[in-house]
Write an enzyme that holds these catalytic residues in place. Structure first.
Site, PDB file in Angstrom:
ATOM      1  N   ASP A   1       2.443   5.178  15.057  1.00 19.94           N
ATOM      2  CA  ASP A   1       1.356   4.377  14.649  1.00 19.94           C
ATOM      3  C   ASP A   1       0.676   3.542  15.730  1.00 19.94           C
ATOM      4  O   ASP A   1       1.152   3.201  16.574  1.00 19.94           O
ATOM      5  CB  ASP A   1       1.400   3.587  13.345  1.00 19.94           C
ATOM      6  CG  ASP A   1       2.945   2.930  13.326  1.00 19.94           C
ATOM      7  OD1 ASP A   1       3.660   2.557  14.475  1.00 19.94           O
ATOM      8  OD2 ASP A   1       3.433   2.456  12.058  1.00 19.94           O
TER       9      ASP A   1
ATOM     10  N   ASN B   1       8.006  -3.264   1.879  1.00 21.98           N
ATOM     11  CA  ASN B   1       7.304  -2.603   0.664  1.00 21.98           C
ATOM     12  C   ASN B   1       7.736  -1.400   0.596  1.00 21.98           C
ATOM     13  O   ASN B   1       6.959  -0.580  -0.240  1.00 21.98           O
ATOM     14  CB  ASN B   1       5.775  -3.071   0.735  1.00 21.98           C
ATOM     15  CG  ASN B   1       5.159  -2.239   2.121  1.00 21.98           C
ATOM     16  OD1 ASN B   1       5.785  -1.613   2.707  1.00 21.98           O
ATOM     17  ND2 ASN B   1       4.031  -2.890   2.032  1.00 21.98           N
TER      18      ASN B   1
ATOM     19  N   HIS C   1       7.011   1.196   3.301  1.00 23.52           N
ATOM     20  CA  HIS C   1       6.470   1.814   3.881  1.00 23.52           C
ATOM     21  C   HIS C   1       7.127   2.517   5.166  1.00 23.52           C
ATOM     22  O   HIS C   1       8.241   1.889   5.467  1.00 23.52           O
ATOM     23  CB  HIS C   1       5.041   1.131   4.439  1.00 23.52           C
ATOM     24  CG  HIS C   1       5.111  -0.100   5.464  1.00 23.52           C
ATOM     25  ND1 HIS C   1       4.551  -0.878   5.844  1.00 23.52           N
ATOM     26  CD2 HIS C   1       6.400  -0.099   6.568  1.00 23.52           C
ATOM     27  CE1 HIS C   1       4.678  -1.677   6.664  1.00 23.52           C
ATOM     28  NE2 HIS C   1       6.145  -1.273   7.251  1.00 23.52           N
TER      29      HIS C   1
ATOM     30  N   GLU D   1       1.420   2.943   3.615  1.00 25.18           N
ATOM     31  CA  GLU D   1       1.611   1.669   2.831  1.00 25.18           C
ATOM     32  C   GLU D   1       1.763   2.477   1.101  1.00 25.18           C
ATOM     33  O   GLU D   1       1.009   3.466   0.987  1.00 25.18           O
ATOM     34  CB  GLU D   1       0.537   0.856   2.749  1.00 25.18           C
ATOM     35  CG  GLU D   1       0.459   0.174   4.389  1.00 25.18           C
ATOM     36  CD  GLU D   1       1.308  -0.912   4.351  1.00 25.18           C
ATOM     37  OE1 GLU D   1       2.294  -0.939   3.897  1.00 25.18           O
ATOM     38  OE2 GLU D   1       0.682  -1.729   5.098  1.00 25.18           O
TER      39      GLU D   1
HETATM   40  P1  PGA Z   1      10.506  -4.212  11.157  1.00 27.26           P
HETATM   41  O1  PGA Z   1       9.316  -3.323  10.445  1.00 27.26           O
HETATM   42  O2  PGA Z   1      11.609  -3.345  12.031  1.00 27.26           O
HETATM   43  O3  PGA Z   1       9.707  -5.383  12.002  1.00 27.26           O
HETATM   44  O4  PGA Z   1      11.260  -4.759   9.933  1.00 27.26           O
HETATM   45  C1  PGA Z   1       9.758  -2.208  10.008  1.00 27.26           C
HETATM   46  C2  PGA Z   1       8.532  -1.520   9.393  1.00 27.26           C
HETATM   47  O5  PGA Z   1       7.657  -2.322   8.973  1.00 27.26           O
HETATM   48  O6  PGA Z   1       8.401  -0.413   9.363  1.00 27.26           O
END
Ligand code: PGA
Length: 240
Positions: free
Chosen positions: A67, A136, A138, A143
């Protein structure tokens, strides 16, 4: 889903680098899907260390990142492209022409998403997709919501997701773009093998729900239950 519990993030980084080395022995021209975020940083450091010591050769791989923020050029310091440069690409010996990214500054977002899907197909699909997971649920910027997108698309970021990216923008949530481009759920699920990494106690509940709960668009990572080849790497905090 196979679960692998390691005591530390360092242990996960070593195991994942071993896994990459094993995959490269079988397929030197591996097509690798890559995440950003805090979770993969130690893994990227371990890859860079092995490349530097001549223990790993990434000169034939092709990469596709998951992304990118909409509106940011690849040289913007807050972009995921620059995150990858800092943490991996500058140290890994991957030929630049084999590094693929959604362009956040593309004038035509739909055309850019279609181009990315075509590039993945032309590369023969993704062999190994490495994912983090948001608190959450995702994966990429898919999302939680009433529906999910199959293919690469324009995504609106939740406040929680923007907050966890504020560090890239000098700590300011307001400076984090509200939208991003992301691979879709089918793009991810069509990868031949998937690795998901989660560390820290703040991820324990979502890892449990992803593995054991119902499959729901409200927790996009739960769709990984439908894939036949998923390895989940957690530390004691996230799943031990
Ligand atoms: P993080 O993010 O590795 O900073 O926890 C993971 C994500 O949101 O996919």
């Amino acid at each position: 889903m196979r679960i692998h519990v390691h005591r530390t993030e360092r242990g996960i980084a070593t195991a994942l680098a071993d896994r990459l080395a094993d995959a490269l022995r079988v397929t030197p021209g591996l097509v690798l899907g890559l995440p950003t975020g805090r979770t993969p940083v130690q893994w990227y450091r371990e890859i860079a260390r092995r490349v530097e010591h001549g223990q790993l050769d990434l000169s034939r791989i092709t990469t596709f990142n998951l992304d990118e923020f909409i509106g940011l050029a690849p040289d913007h310091p807050g972009s995921y492209r620059q995150f990858m440069e800092r943490h991996l690409f500058a140290h890994a010996g991957i030929p630049p022409e084999r590094i693929n990214f959604l362009r956040g500054d593309a004038p035509d977002v739909e055309a850019e998403c279609a181009r990315y899907e075509c590039s993945i197909a032309e590369a023969g699909g993704i062999d190994l997709m490495v994912l983090g997971i948001g608190r959450n649920g995702h994966i990429g910027f898919n999302e939680p919501g009433a529906e999910l997108y199959a293919r690469s698309h324009r995504a609106t970021l939740t406040h929680d997701t923007r907050r966890s990216n504020a560090e890239l923008f000098g700590g300011s949530v307001d400076a984090v773009p509200r939208e991003a481009l992301s691979m879709g759920m089918a793009t991810i699920l069509q990868s031949r093998a998937i690795v998901l990494v989660a560390t820290g106690r703040s991820k324990a509940a979502v890892v449990q729900a992803m593995r054991r709960g119902r499959i729901t668009t409200q927790l996009p990572a739960s769709f990984l239950q439908l894939h036949a080849d998923v390895d989940v790497y957690v530390d004691d905090g996230a799943g031990g």
